[in-house]
Motif scaffolding. Structure first.
Motif, PDB file in Angstrom:
ATOM      1  N   ALA A 183      -3.639  -8.032   3.326  1.00 25.83           N
ATOM      2  CA  ALA A 183      -4.521  -7.198   2.505  1.00 25.83           C
ATOM      3  C   ALA A 183      -5.806  -6.806   3.227  1.00 25.83           C
ATOM      4  CB  ALA A 183      -4.841  -7.934   1.202  1.00 25.83           C
ATOM      5  N   ASP A 184      -6.520  -7.770   3.799  1.00 31.64           N
ATOM      6  CA  ASP A 184      -7.804  -7.465   4.435  1.00 31.64           C
ATOM      7  C   ASP A 184      -7.628  -6.546   5.641  1.00 31.64           C
ATOM      8  OD1 ASP A 184      -9.135  -8.974   2.589  1.00 31.64           O
ATOM      9  OD2 ASP A 184      -9.316 -10.751   3.863  1.00 31.64           O
ATOM     10  N   ARG A 191      -1.431   7.366  -3.248  1.00 32.70           N
ATOM     11  CA  ARG A 191      -1.877   7.304  -4.647  1.00 32.70           C
ATOM     12  C   ARG A 191      -0.931   8.059  -5.588  1.00 32.70           C
ATOM     13  NH1 ARG A 191      -6.848   6.216  -6.773  1.00 32.70           N
ATOM     14  NH2 ARG A 191      -7.838   6.247  -4.711  1.00 32.70           N
ATOM     15  N   ILE A 222      -7.370   1.246   6.592  1.00 33.81           N
ATOM     16  CA  ILE A 222      -7.355   2.432   5.731  1.00 33.81           C
ATOM     17  C   ILE A 222      -8.752   3.036   5.627  1.00 33.81           C
ATOM     18  CG2 ILE A 222      -7.096   3.159   3.309  1.00 33.81           C
ATOM     19  CD1 ILE A 222      -4.690   1.147   3.210  1.00 33.81           C
ATOM     20  N   GLN A 223      -9.750   2.177   5.467  1.00 31.85           N
ATOM     21  CA  GLN A 223     -11.137   2.639   5.407  1.00 31.85           C
ATOM     22  C   GLN A 223     -11.546   3.279   6.730  1.00 31.85           C
ATOM     23  OE1 GLN A 223     -12.877   2.146   2.455  1.00 31.85           O
ATOM     24  NE2 GLN A 223     -14.503   3.446   3.270  1.00 31.85           N
ATOM     25  N   PHE A 283       0.856  -1.183   0.000  1.00 28.41           N
ATOM     26  CA  PHE A 283       0.000   0.000   0.000  1.00 28.41           C
ATOM     27  C   PHE A 283       0.897   1.239   0.000  1.00 28.41           C
ATOM     28  CE2 PHE A 283      -2.482  -3.410   1.693  1.00 28.41           C
ATOM     29  CZ  PHE A 283      -3.775  -3.198   1.220  1.00 28.41           C
ATOM     30  N   ALA A 316      -5.116  -4.320   6.225  1.00 27.96           N
ATOM     31  CA  ALA A 316      -4.742  -2.966   5.818  1.00 27.96           C
ATOM     32  C   ALA A 316      -5.923  -2.229   5.186  1.00 27.96           C
ATOM     33  CB  ALA A 316      -3.561  -3.019   4.850  1.00 27.96           C
ATOM     34  N   ARG A 317      -6.681  -2.923   4.341  1.00 25.66           N
ATOM     35  CA  ARG A 317      -7.835  -2.264   3.701  1.00 25.66           C
ATOM     36  C   ARG A 317      -8.860  -1.812   4.741  1.00 25.66           C
ATOM     37  NH1 ARG A 317      -7.313  -6.582  -0.468  1.00 25.66           N
ATOM     38  NH2 ARG A 317      -6.294  -5.599  -2.249  1.00 25.66           N
ATOM     39  N   HIS A 318      -9.110  -2.667   5.722  1.00 28.99           N
ATOM     40  CA  HIS A 318     -10.063  -2.293   6.767  1.00 28.99           C
ATOM     41  C   HIS A 318      -9.565  -1.079   7.551  1.00 28.99           C
ATOM     42  CE1 HIS A 318     -12.893  -2.569  10.078  1.00 28.99           C
ATOM     43  NE2 HIS A 318     -11.874  -2.535  10.906  1.00 28.99           N
ATOM     44  N   VAL A 330      -3.608   3.580  -1.449  1.00 31.36           N
ATOM     45  CA  VAL A 330      -4.213   2.529  -2.275  1.00 31.36           C
ATOM     46  C   VAL A 330      -3.249   1.349  -2.390  1.00 31.36           C
ATOM     47  CG1 VAL A 330      -5.624   4.150  -3.576  1.00 31.36           C
ATOM     48  CG2 VAL A 330      -3.340   3.558  -4.406  1.00 31.36           C
ATOM     49  N   SER A 331      -3.806   0.209  -2.771  1.00 29.76           N
ATOM     50  CA  SER A 331      -2.992  -1.002  -2.886  1.00 29.76           C
ATOM     51  C   SER A 331      -2.335  -1.101  -4.257  1.00 29.76           C
ATOM     52  CB  SER A 331      -3.847  -2.241  -2.638  1.00 29.76           C
ATOM     53  OG  SER A 331      -4.846  -2.365  -3.620  1.00 29.76           O
ATOM     54  N   ALA A 357      -8.888   6.110   2.400  1.00 31.94           N
ATOM     55  CA  ALA A 357      -9.076   5.306   1.197  1.00 31.94           C
ATOM     56  C   ALA A 357      -8.836   6.090  -0.091  1.00 31.94           C
ATOM     57  CB  ALA A 357     -10.477   4.697   1.186  1.00 31.94           C
TER      58      ALA A 357
END
Length: 261
Positions: free
Chosen positions: A183-184, A115, A190-191, A112, A186-188, A200-201, A196
């Motif tokens: 992945a799961d 952007r 970040i959100q 991640f 970090a995404r959680h 980004v990934s 977000a």
């Protein structure tokens, strides 16, 4: 009469021993949603639910689930203050635990970055990770033995921060460039942190990590529990029950997190 009492006494002793063998304390990271989060006995997530289903409900152990800072979890197993955790079986951890052979849970690790970071172009141009690690600042979480092993294999020095939140804030503030993380998770995060639109990934799986059940060498349950779990997991995976239960648990966990946030 004593001839009849003796077998009964032996049976009672055996049942008592079995009951004691099923008293199990497991520690988890307390800030790693959706995998695990929450302090002490309030810990929830995919791993605690999976452990409760497989080792608690199906194998029959009475489990004490505890969420702790991840750096503390390893110390607890070293000193016999907890029986087990579910994590990557690194060489250091294997020096004070025994690991199951079957994977209990698997994670995909992806990168991640901001952007607008030039790191995206570097990856798109096929720059090797070792070279990227020398040109950009990589951050990871203190106590993450997977990170130590992974970056050492790539010849990369990285910044250690106390938590995933810290690494993400460092990327936001241009004090770090990349984090390679589950992945799961970090995404959680970040959100949850409202990042977000900025972080980004990079669409590449750098590593798939198998988490195993690791039982402290100081735990009297070491051999018996590992063998039971290995046999049970093998049967579940052959029958397809493991994949189905994991899907149900993951879906329920993510729904619960969305409701609470």
């Amino acid at each position: 009469m004593y001839r009849f009492l003796a077998p009964i006494c032996c049976l009672l002793l055996s049942l008592s021993s079995t009951a004691k063998a099923c008293e199990l304390s497991i520690v988890y990271a307390d800030s790693w949603a959706p995998i695990s989060s929450g302090e002490g006995s309030l810990v929830t997530g995919i791993l605690p639910s999976l452990v409760q289903t497989i080792i608690g409900d199906q194998i029959g152990c009475n489990i004490s689930h505890q969420g702790v800072p991840w750096g503390r979890a390893q110390t607890m197993l070293k000193h016999g203050l907890a029986d087990a955790f579910i994590t990557t079986p690194t060489a250091e951890r294997l020096s004070f635990t025994r690991s199951s052979h079957n994977s209990f849970y698997s994670l995909d690790f992806v990168a991640f970055a901001d952007r607008q970071s030039a790191v995206h172009e570097a990856f798109n141009n096929g720059m090797p990770l070792g070279q990227i690690g020398n040109q950009f600042r990589i951050c990871d979480v203190l106590g993450n033995d997977w990170a130590k092993s992974f970056y050492a294999s790539q010849g990369i020095n990285f910044i250690e921060a106390p938590t995933l939140d810290n690494c993400l804030m460092m990327i936001k503030r241009n004090r770090a460039d990349i984090i390679i993380h589950a992945a799961d998770v970090a995404r959680h995060k970040i959100q949850q942190m409202g990042l977000a639109e900025q972080i980004v990934s990079i669409p590449k799986v750098f590593h798939r990590v198998d988490f195993t059940l690791m039982v402290s060498n100081r735990s009297p349950l070491k051999s018996q529990l590992i063998d039971q779990v290995d046999d049970h997991l093998a049967g579940m995976k052959r029958s397809g029950k493991y994949a189905a239960q994991l899907e149900d648990i993951s879906t329920a966990t993510l729904k619960s997190l969305r409701r609470n946030h």
